[in-house]
Design a protein around this motif. Structure first.
Motif, short mmCIF file in Angstrom:
data_model
loop_
_atom_site.label_atom_id
_atom_site.label_comp_id
_atom_site.label_asym_id
_atom_site.label_seq_id
_atom_site.Cartn_x
_atom_site.Cartn_y
_atom_site.Cartn_z
N GLU A 1 0.84 -1.33 -0.22
CA GLU A 1 0.10 -0.11 0.08
C GLU A 1 0.99 1.06 0.08
O GLU A 1 0.57 2.27 -0.67
CB GLU A 1 -0.93 -0.03 1.27
CG GLU A 1 -2.19 -0.84 1.14
CD GLU A 1 -3.04 -1.15 2.44
OE1 GLU A 1 -2.74 -0.28 3.40
OE2 GLU A 1 -3.81 -2.07 2.41
N LYS A 2 1.69 1.40 0.81
CA LYS A 2 2.63 2.19 0.86
C LYS A 2 3.46 2.60 -0.45
O LYS A 2 3.73 3.72 -0.92
CB LYS A 2 3.89 2.18 1.93
CG LYS A 2 3.12 2.50 3.27
CD LYS A 2 2.86 3.50 3.85
CE LYS A 2 2.52 3.46 5.25
NZ LYS A 2 1.54 4.70 5.63
N ALA A 3 3.88 1.43 -1.09
CA ALA A 3 4.61 1.35 -2.42
C ALA A 3 3.81 2.02 -3.58
O ALA A 3 4.13 2.75 -4.40
CB ALA A 3 5.21 0.10 -2.67
N ASP A 4 2.63 1.49 -3.41
CA ASP A 4 1.37 1.99 -4.26
C ASP A 4 1.12 3.43 -4.40
O ASP A 4 0.74 4.16 -5.35
CB ASP A 4 0.02 1.33 -3.99
CG ASP A 4 0.30 0.06 -4.64
OD1 ASP A 4 1.01 -0.32 -5.53
OD2 ASP A 4 -0.72 -0.85 -4.45
N ILE A 5 1.44 4.35 -3.39
CA ILE A 5 1.15 5.75 -3.08
C ILE A 5 2.12 6.26 -4.12
O ILE A 5 1.71 7.24 -4.69
CB ILE A 5 1.33 6.08 -1.64
CG1 ILE A 5 0.29 5.67 -0.69
CG2 ILE A 5 1.42 7.61 -1.50
CD1 ILE A 5 0.26 5.69 0.86
#
Length: 75
Positions: free
Chosen positions: A65-69
């Protein structure tokens, strides 16, 4: 079609942090506070989860999720 996860359990902590620095808060949330530890370069996400006794799937989900941001903000 669901997108393939960017971060997988076989990746090392160092690899994840260097590719996706925005994941650092997720590591901290799960109890990883030492990014200069000698194991960071060789310890996989799976090994770290076992050592720290955390849920691997939840950890991977948060990391991704953090990488997708970052990916989403570049579009």
């Amino acid at each position: 079609m669901k997108e393939k996860p960017k971060i997988i359990k076989e990746m090392t902590i160092e690899e994840v942090i260097s590719r996706y620095p925005e994941t650092a808060p997720a590591f901290i949330d799960f109890g990883f506070h030492c990014f200069s530890c000698s194991l960071v370069g060789s310890e996989t996400i799976e090994q770290a989860a076992k050592f720290h006794r955390i849920n691997l799937q939840k950890f991977l989900q948060q990391l991704n999720e953090k990488a997708d941001i970052r990916v989403s903000s570049k579009k």
